[in-house]
Scaffold this motif. Structure first.
Motif, PDB file in Angstrom:
ATOM      1  N   MET A 139       1.351  -7.405  -1.886  1.00  0.00           N
ATOM      2  CA  MET A 139       2.409  -8.075  -2.637  1.00  0.00           C
ATOM      3  C   MET A 139       1.816  -9.177  -3.515  1.00  0.00           C
ATOM      4  O   MET A 139       0.646  -9.535  -3.376  1.00  0.00           O
ATOM      5  CB  MET A 139       3.459  -8.635  -1.685  1.00  0.00           C
TER       6      MET A 139
ATOM      7  N   GLY B  32       4.722  -3.856   0.818  1.00  0.00           N
ATOM      8  CA  GLY B  32       3.344  -4.309   0.943  1.00  0.00           C
ATOM      9  C   GLY B  32       3.158  -5.586   1.717  1.00  0.00           C
ATOM     10  O   GLY B  32       2.043  -6.124   1.760  1.00  0.00           O
TER      11      GLY B  32
ATOM     12  N   GLU C  90       7.527  -4.184   4.777  1.00  0.00           N
ATOM     13  CA  GLU C  90       6.280  -3.435   4.880  1.00  0.00           C
ATOM     14  C   GLU C  90       6.148  -2.417   3.754  1.00  0.00           C
ATOM     15  O   GLU C  90       5.057  -2.221   3.203  1.00  0.00           O
ATOM     16  CB  GLU C  90       6.204  -2.747   6.242  1.00  0.00           C
ATOM     17  N   LYS C  91       7.247  -1.785   3.386  1.00  0.00           N
ATOM     18  CA  LYS C  91       7.223  -0.826   2.282  1.00  0.00           C
ATOM     19  C   LYS C  91       6.801  -1.497   0.981  1.00  0.00           C
ATOM     20  O   LYS C  91       6.136  -0.889   0.124  1.00  0.00           O
ATOM     21  CB  LYS C  91       8.593  -0.171   2.117  1.00  0.00           C
TER      22      LYS C  91
ATOM     23  N   ARG D 258       6.999 -11.466  -0.702  1.00  0.00           N
ATOM     24  CA  ARG D 258       6.443 -11.234  -2.035  1.00  0.00           C
ATOM     25  C   ARG D 258       5.615 -12.426  -2.500  1.00  0.00           C
ATOM     26  O   ARG D 258       4.641 -12.278  -3.243  1.00  0.00           O
ATOM     27  CB  ARG D 258       7.567 -10.957  -3.033  1.00  0.00           C
TER      28      ARG D 258
ATOM     29  N   GLU E 223       3.809  -8.184   5.336  1.00  0.00           N
ATOM     30  CA  GLU E 223       3.589  -8.132   6.781  1.00  0.00           C
ATOM     31  C   GLU E 223       4.766  -8.795   7.474  1.00  0.00           C
ATOM     32  O   GLU E 223       5.137  -9.921   7.140  1.00  0.00           O
ATOM     33  CB  GLU E 223       2.283  -8.835   7.149  1.00  0.00           C
TER      34      GLU E 223
END
Length: 257
Positions: free
Chosen positions: A1, A56, A53-54, A30, A58
């Motif tokens: 992200m 990017g 998570e999709k 983000r 955690e």
């Protein structure tokens, strides 16, 4: 992200299974934060984790009922075990308790239900978050209040909510003063109408309409939940390093009238 604003930070967000909380989780991730999603709705909370998570980021989920002291204590402990520390805490969990009628018709049950989550729940969260941040010597707390915590709202059925949200603003100011020299900042965001499941529920009950509520705001529209999340991200970041004790209206100039 993308990162940068909150790189390396850990953020805990209550009520993050949907609405402002879920949007805030995505925004903070983000900006580089690792996020812990806390909610009583495990299915929704895990959906938020999957969305982060999709994109990017955690994230992890912890079940927590902010009405229960043990659950809140365990929520904070989980965050520290999972990511090592607690840098940003967003106390967003809240309920709409409309339904009893006008002020003199409000039941004790409705009053207590609102205060138990919307005010005492924030107090429980702050209690354990502040203890952890004192150990670290730093941290930022953002409480999600409402324009209903700044002014009265000309709508029936909402007096317990208005009183509780004014209380959240009071807690924010009190804690900001008490911990100002401890490396901990405490602020609140006070959104106007945001298109969330809670607002959709009020519309479904006939308490408000989309058109009427949009007209409260000089900008002429509702807020998107992510717009509230961006304000929260800024308050959590070093860009707001000299900002504490602020009830920030994010309301399309509703309270500027």
């Amino acid at each position: 992200m993308a990162g940068s604003l909150l790189d390396g930070r850990t953020a805990l967000i209550t009520g993050a299974a949907s609405g402002i909380g879920a949007a805030t989780a995505l925004v903070l991730a983000r900006h580089g934060a690792k996020v812990v999603i806390a909610d009583i709705n495990e299915e929704g909370g895990r959906r938020t984790v999957a969305a982060v998570e999709k994109a990017g980021g955690e994230a992890d989920f912890v079940w927590a009922d902010v009405r229960q002291a043990d659950a809140v204590r365990d929520m904070v402990a989980f965050t520290v075990r999972r990511f090592g520390r607690l840098d940003c805490a967003v106390n967003n969990a809240g309920v709409d308790t409309a339904g009893d009628g006008r002020f003199h018709e409000v039941s004790e049950e409705s009053w207590d239900a609102s205060f138990e989550v919307n005010l005492k729940g924030v107090w429980w969260c702050m209690k354990y978050e502040l203890a952890q941040m004192l150990e670290q010597g730093s941290g930022a707390i953002v409480n999600v209040a409402s324009v209903a915590g700044l002014v009265g709202i000309e709508a029936p059925l909402v007096s317990p909510y208005i009183a509780a949200k004014h209380g959240v603003v009071g807690l924010t100011k009190a804690a900001a003063l008490e911990y100002a020299t401890s490396g901990i900042r405490v602020n609140a965001v006070c959104p106007g109408a945001v298109r969330t499941e809670m607002v959709d529920g009020l519309i479904a009950q006939g308490i408000m309409t989309l058109e009427q509520t949009a007209a409260y705001h000089p900008l002429g529209r509702y807020a998107n939940p992510s717009e509230i999340g961006e304000a929260i991200a800024w308050l959590c970041s070093d860009a707001a390093s000299f900002v504490t004790g602020l009830p920030m209206a994010v309301d399309g100039a509703m309270t500027a009238r």
